[in-house]
Design a protein around this motif. Structure first.
Motif, short mmCIF file in Angstrom:
data_model
loop_
_atom_site.label_atom_id
_atom_site.label_comp_id
_atom_site.label_asym_id
_atom_site.label_seq_id
_atom_site.Cartn_x
_atom_site.Cartn_y
_atom_site.Cartn_z
N GLY A 1 0.83 -1.20 0.00
CA GLY A 1 0.00 0.00 0.00
C GLY A 1 0.86 1.25 0.00
O GLY A 1 1.78 1.36 0.81
N VAL A 2 0.57 2.17 -0.90
CA VAL A 2 1.26 3.46 -0.95
C VAL A 2 0.32 4.49 -0.36
O VAL A 2 -0.74 4.77 -0.94
N PRO A 3 0.66 5.08 0.80
CA PRO A 3 -0.21 6.08 1.40
C PRO A 3 -0.38 7.28 0.45
O PRO A 3 0.59 7.78 -0.10
N ASN B 1 16.27 -1.91 -5.49
CA ASN B 1 15.14 -1.30 -6.20
C ASN B 1 14.14 -2.39 -6.56
O ASN B 1 14.39 -3.57 -6.34
N PHE B 2 13.02 -1.97 -7.15
CA PHE B 2 12.08 -2.93 -7.72
C PHE B 2 11.24 -2.24 -8.76
O PHE B 2 11.08 -1.01 -8.74
N LEU B 3 10.71 -3.02 -9.69
CA LEU B 3 9.77 -2.51 -10.68
C LEU B 3 8.39 -2.65 -10.07
O LEU B 3 8.00 -3.74 -9.64
N THR C 1 11.56 1.88 -8.57
CA THR C 1 11.77 2.72 -7.40
C THR C 1 12.61 1.97 -6.37
O THR C 1 12.85 0.77 -6.51
N MET C 2 13.05 2.69 -5.36
CA MET C 2 13.84 2.08 -4.29
C MET C 2 12.92 1.33 -3.34
O MET C 2 11.77 1.70 -3.16
N ASP C 3 13.46 0.30 -2.69
CA ASP C 3 12.64 -0.55 -1.84
C ASP C 3 12.61 -0.15 -0.37
O ASP C 3 11.98 -0.80 0.43
N PHE C 4 13.24 0.97 0.01
CA PHE C 4 13.36 1.25 1.44
C PHE C 4 12.03 1.52 2.13
O PHE C 4 11.86 1.21 3.30
N LYS C 5 11.02 2.03 1.42
CA LYS C 5 9.72 2.28 2.05
C LYS C 5 9.02 0.95 2.36
O LYS C 5 8.29 0.85 3.35
N ILE C 6 9.24 -0.07 1.54
CA ILE C 6 8.71 -1.40 1.85
C ILE C 6 9.53 -2.02 2.98
O ILE C 6 8.98 -2.55 3.95
N ARG C 7 10.84 -1.94 2.87
CA ARG C 7 11.71 -2.55 3.88
C ARG C 7 11.44 -1.98 5.27
O ARG C 7 11.53 -2.70 6.26
N SER D 1 15.26 5.20 -12.36
CA SER D 1 14.61 4.90 -11.10
C SER D 1 14.05 6.19 -10.51
O SER D 1 14.65 7.26 -10.66
N TYR D 2 12.91 6.09 -9.84
CA TYR D 2 12.24 7.25 -9.26
C TYR D 2 12.17 7.08 -7.75
O TYR D 2 11.90 5.98 -7.25
N ALA D 3 12.36 8.16 -7.03
CA ALA D 3 12.28 8.13 -5.58
C ALA D 3 10.86 7.77 -5.15
O ALA D 3 9.89 8.19 -5.78
N PRO D 4 10.73 7.02 -4.06
CA PRO D 4 9.40 6.71 -3.56
C PRO D 4 8.55 7.97 -3.30
O PRO D 4 7.35 7.97 -3.57
N ALA D 5 9.18 9.04 -2.83
CA ALA D 5 8.43 10.29 -2.58
C ALA D 5 7.86 10.85 -3.87
O ALA D 5 6.77 11.44 -3.88
#
Length: 159
Positions: A12-14, A32-34, A63-69, A127-131
């Motif tokens: 889920g992306v807020p 990262n991930f697609l 995008t980068m995976d840190f928001k999931i991690r 790649s795009y930043a999660p923000a």
């Protein structure tokens, strides 16, 4: 506790007001991930997220995976990748021999040259930043102004 990003994970992306857009990990790539992220918003506390249609993404971007991690984009479930999802190919300039080639999402570069015309119709891998993805979703739903940079990740049928 850090979460691992795996193929098929639904997250889920807020977006705003307790609402999330559902995304799916299409291809994990190192850190990262697609992602295929969908237009419809659901309440973050909705229980049946797996009943949602996940075959027509509005955003298809790396995008980068840190928001999931870190659990900011929570993993809500997992299921197979819809057959309608096709992995992108990108264009890359190879020097030497000084020619365009096709590059897959995992970075593998093809052995045959493609024409400059064909290369001009393709995108470079980016790649795009999660923000940035969060901001594009907010703009898509009218929670912030639209800026033309969002056009890079919104699929043509998405607007």
């Amino acid at each position: 506790m850090l979460k691992e990003c795996r193929k098929g994970h639904i997250f889920g992306v807020p977006v705003a007001d307790g609402q999330v857009a559902l995304g799916q990990v299409i291809v994990p790539l190192a850190s990262n991930f697609l992602a295929a992220i969908h237009r419809d918003l659901i309440r973050a506390d909705e229980t049946d997220v797996l009943a949602a249609r996940l075959d027509t993404p509005v955003i298809f971007a790396e995008t980068m995976d840190f928001k999931i991690r870190e659990g900011v984009w929570p993993i809500l479930g997992s299921r197979g990748i819809p057959g309608s999802i096709r992995l992108p190919n990108y264009t890359v300039w190879v020097e030497p021999p000084g020619e365009y080639r096709i590059q897959s999402i995992d970075g593998t570069v093809g052995s045959s040259a493609i024409s400059a015309e064909t290369a001009g119709e393709m995108r470079h891998q980016k790649s795009y930043a999660p923000a940035f993805i969060e901001a594009a979703l907010q703009a898509l739903h009218g929670f912030r102004p639209w800026v033309s940079a969002f056009d890079e990740i919104i699929l043509p049928s998405g607007k």
